[in-house]
Scaffold this motif. Structure first.
Motif, PDB file in Angstrom:
ATOM      1  N   GLU A  89      60.781  -9.295 -34.318  1.00  0.00           N
ATOM      2  CA  GLU A  89      60.586  -8.911 -32.923  1.00  0.00           C
ATOM      3  C   GLU A  89      60.704  -7.402 -32.769  1.00  0.00           C
ATOM      4  O   GLU A  89      61.670  -6.799 -33.211  1.00  0.00           O
ATOM      5  CB  GLU A  89      61.620  -9.587 -32.026  1.00  0.00           C
ATOM      6  CG  GLU A  89      61.349 -11.062 -31.888  1.00  0.00           C
ATOM      7  CD  GLU A  89      61.921 -11.630 -30.605  1.00  0.00           C
ATOM      8  OE1 GLU A  89      62.043 -10.886 -29.620  1.00  0.00           O
ATOM      9  OE2 GLU A  89      62.249 -12.824 -30.608  1.00  0.00           O
ATOM     10  N   THR A 124      58.283 -11.459 -26.832  1.00  0.00           N
ATOM     11  CA  THR A 124      59.127 -12.348 -27.609  1.00  0.00           C
ATOM     12  C   THR A 124      58.185 -13.122 -28.510  1.00  0.00           C
ATOM     13  O   THR A 124      57.129 -13.566 -28.079  1.00  0.00           O
ATOM     14  CB  THR A 124      59.898 -13.325 -26.697  1.00  0.00           C
ATOM     15  OG1 THR A 124      58.951 -14.141 -26.046  1.00  0.00           O
ATOM     16  CG2 THR A 124      60.756 -12.602 -25.699  1.00  0.00           C
ATOM     17  N   THR A 125      58.547 -13.259 -29.768  1.00  0.00           N
ATOM     18  CA  THR A 125      57.644 -13.892 -30.733  1.00  0.00           C
ATOM     19  C   THR A 125      57.447 -15.371 -30.433  1.00  0.00           C
ATOM     20  O   THR A 125      56.543 -15.984 -30.938  1.00  0.00           O
ATOM     21  CB  THR A 125      58.225 -13.771 -32.150  1.00  0.00           C
ATOM     22  OG1 THR A 125      59.546 -14.294 -32.121  1.00  0.00           O
ATOM     23  CG2 THR A 125      58.247 -12.334 -32.600  1.00  0.00           C
TER      24      THR A 125
END
Ligand code: MOS
Length: 755
Positions: A90, A95-96
């Motif tokens: 990240e 946000t991944t």
């Protein structure tokens, strides 16, 4: 509040800023020479098409890619089986969790990218993508109905949307004092971003160096995030985004297609172009979530608000929390002593929602400004009077003074230009044959944000004595006019004509700028460009006074003025020299500066918002229910207007979207499958020319010495706020029907016509 230091003393109107200058990139655009991300000529480029899930929840049990791979020209079919594991570190803004990069076999929503086909041509890739067969397991019936799942609502952690709860005073006590109450529920549907240019990325590797031409609202965020997700040293990533065909929030974060293009290009050892089809823009790249807003107002007979309650519920995806902060605007709008607001989330099996033009304020003003109109009706009071009665002289939530506020003036201008005095308060009283006429108004508001930004200036003089300035920063122009207004800001700061300035953006190699979101580009990047320009100008002055060859040698810096490319003594303008003469004595004939600009602590002592007032006329066919909006009158106090033409165009665009929000836009989800049912521009209706009448925009000449060094508040988002409420209020005025559920379609009006 006692005295505070101003950010700076505002100077007299500068020669270029404020003028309605034509877009500097206009000729490039109208001749088709402005290159958008998908248009960069890339030798040997391969085309990628995503394959999306057809179930909302479950696991991929089997994928048969044989038929797809057999299509002539297909180079690779990537699935979770053969996609390399990525570091998914990240960094940057995203946000991944909201990325679908085929790292596992899980399906979290219908429409999730689950495979990628790369082929020699787009048609071959599309054909092959249609032949990928998927078998799912563990599919369960999805939760897709926010209202049905309402009991699962929870308070999100404070994030971008602020605190989930706010409270001042005592709402029950306030309601007990009220003579009149409004208690109503307002709902808004899912709305999708539909920029003309879909998301598009070309990724190309040279060894371990990655270049991505990407349609983005945030060059540097893209840069940092892509590096972390794919696992490349940030210095080896370059993002280029010279032109963007609209963003509106959906290009503010990096979504799956960007790293997918990058890893596909790495896998096939060729540049890869990935352009999302319109239908792929419904699900994987965000939307405005559905909202349900409960508003309670209490007021004395004279209209004084005694209590306000605003509870908003919106949905988010299974994998991350995105809050549509609808009540934020209510927190600062009126001077009520007693108020409670809440934001709650419901988890659904749908793609992640995200920022969309005036996130929070757009649906939030629909609710609060509709409720205020309902209160005015109950009190038998003029809606403008009611708002003036509760005018907030300072930010009622923080207690801070406003850095500036011209809302009173906005109401006054709106009333006058619209001809509000001719309005009848009686629903159905204004008619034109079979057409019912309604007049409605609402307040518009949007906060002013600012983030750190940097910019560089290089001044050169060529042999002919012409001075040129090259100004660079890694900002973006979403079509809003960044190129143009930054050219104006730089020209004034440098004491040059705009024609002498070349402003460049859209390359991560330039000094960093923040996201073009939150209406903050003009405030943030503009402050950096202004600072860099002034610093370069100051450097010229100090070079001159230190140089024995200069007529200004030995002068004191404050005694030197600059204008029209010349330095001179303020009290004896004959004594001086041109920038060109001075520059020619410098090494390489060049002077360079790099400036970093950040918000001043003093600006935190104020509450800064742009405000406005929107007035609309609706004409409704009594038999057909057809709603037309012949005219909208709006006035805004948004600080310094850098360019009257691009700012007006930006606000008109916002009003147009407000009309779409009020009457047309609604993303329909099949609740059984979580599938987006109207994922194209034939079925998802946006306003066209024929839907729009006159949009009269006026700016209050507002001087704000505190908000930032250039005094701007930003006009990117405020234009959409208040519009849907003004139209709903006008529809009530025309028909006596109160529609609290957007969009206001004919059936809702006809179903309740009372006049
Ligand atoms: Mo705007 S929704 O913050 O891009």
């Amino acid at each position: 509040m006692t005295t505070t230091t101003k950010v700076r003393d505002l100077e007299d109107a500068a020669p270029s800023v404020g003028l309605p200058m034509d877009r500097v990139d206009g000729p490039l655009k109208v001749t088709g020479r402005a290159r958008y991300s998908a248009e960069f000529p890339t030798p040997n480029v391969a085309y990628a098409v995503i394959v999306t899930s057809t179930v909302p929840v479950g696991r991929i049990i089997a994928m048969d890619t044989a038929a797809a791979e057999a299509v002539p020209g297909v180079i690779r079919v990537m699935t979770h089986r053969n996609t390399p594991k990525l570091p998914m570190k990240e960094a940057g803004m995203i946000t991944t969790k909201s990325l679908s990069l085929m790292q596992d076999d899980m399906v979290h929503y219908n429409g999730q990218p689950i495979a990628l086909v790369v082929a020699e041509t787009l048609e071959q890739a599309q054909d092959a993508a249609s032949l990928v067969k998927v078998r799912y397991g563990g599919t369960t019936s999805p939760t897709t109905d926010m209202r049905a799942a309402r009991t699962t609502a929870y308070a999100p952690r404070p994030g971008v949307g602020g605190q989930p709860d706010s409270k001042r005073g005592d709402v029950s006590a306030g309601l007990a004092q009220a003579d009149v109450k409004v208690d109503a529920q307002y709902t808004t549907p899912i709305e999708n971003h539909n920029p003309m240019e879909p998301h598009a990325t070309i990724a190309a590797w040279e060894g371990d160096r990655l270049t991505a031409w990407d349609a983005t609202q945030y060059v540097m965020g893209d840069h940092d995030t892509l590096a972390g997700i794919v696992g490349v040293a940030p210095e080896n990533v370059r993002i280029i985004s010279y032109f963007v065909g609209g963003g509106f929030g959906c290009k503010g974060m990096m979504w799956s297609h960007v790293p997918l293009a990058a890893i596909a290009a790495r896998a096939v050892r060729r540049p890869v172009k990935l352009v999302l089809a319109r239908r792929h823009m419904y699900g994987p790249v965000g939307c405005r979530p559905e909202t349900e807003q409960h508003v309670v107002l209490g007021a004395k007979r004279d209209g004084t608000l005694t209590a306000v309650q605003h509870d908003s519920v919106s949905y988010t995806s299974r994998f991350e929390d995105y809050t549509e902060p609808c009540a934020n605007v209510t927190r600062m709008l009126y001077a009520t002593p007693n108020q409670v607001t809440t934001h709650r989330l419901v988890k659904l099996d749908l793609g992640a929602p995200t920022f969309q033009r005036a996130p929070g304020e757009a649906p939030g003003t629909f609710a609060i400004e509709s409720a205020m109109d309902e209160l005015a009706v109950s009190l038998g009071m003029d809606p403008v009077e009611l708002r003036l009665k509760n005018y907030a002289e300072r930010d009622p939530e923080s207690g801070k003074p406003w850095s500036s506020k011209s809302l009173r003036e906005c109401y006054r201008i709106g009333v006058e230009r619209f001809g509000w005095a001719r309005r009848s308060r009686e629903p159905g009283a204004m008619r034109d044959g079979n057409v019912l006429i309604g007049h409605g108004m609402a307040t518009a508001a949007y906060p002013t944000y600012r983030m750190p930004a940097s910019a560089s200036v290089r001044l050169t003089a060529d042999a002919s004595g012409t001075v040129r300035a090259l100004v660079q920063t890694a900002s973006q122009d979403l079509g809003t006019g960044t190129y143009t207004v930054m050219t104006q800001v730089a020209a004034d700061a440098l004491g040059l004509a705009p024609e002498q300035v070349r402003f460049e953006l859209g390359d991560s190699r330039y000094p960093p700028s923040p996201v073009s979101g939150g209406s903050m580009t003009a405030a943030s990047t503009g402050s950096a460009v202004n600072l860099a320009g002034k610093t370069a100008r100051d450097k010229l002055v100090s070079l001159a006074i230190a140089d024995v060859a200069s007529p200004l040698h030995g002068a004191l810096a404050p005694a030197v003025s600059t204008a029209d490319g010349r330095l001179f003594l303020t009290n004896d303008s004959s004594k001086g020299e041109t920038y060109a003469a001075l520059l020619r004595r410098q090494p390489g004939g060049t002077v360079e500066v790099l400036s970093n600009s950040a918000p001043n602590a003093d600006s935190q002592k104020y509450s800064s918002h742009a405000f406005g007032a929107v007035f609309t006329e609706v004409r409704i066919d009594r038999e057909l229910g057809e709603i037309r909006i012949p005219r909208v009158v709006a006035a805004y106090g948004a600080g310094k207007i850098l360019n009257a033409k691009t700012a007006r165009s930006q606000l008109q665009g916002g009003v147009v979207w407000g009309i779409g929000m009020a009457l047309e836009e609604e993303t329909l989800v099949d609740r059984r499958t979580g599938r987006y049912m109207n994922a194209d521009l034939a079925e998802y209706h946006v306003p066209v020319n024929a839907d729009i009448g006159t949009i009269d925009v006026t700016f209050v000449d507002e001087v704000d010495p505190y908000v930032n060094p250039i005094g701007v508040k930003g006009v990117g988002e405020i234009g959409i706020t208040g519009v849907a409420a003004a139209i709903a209020n006008a529809v009530y005025n025309a028909t006596g029907v109160r529609v609290r559920d957007l969009p206001i379609t004919l059936d809702k009006v006809m179903g309740g016509v009372r006049v």
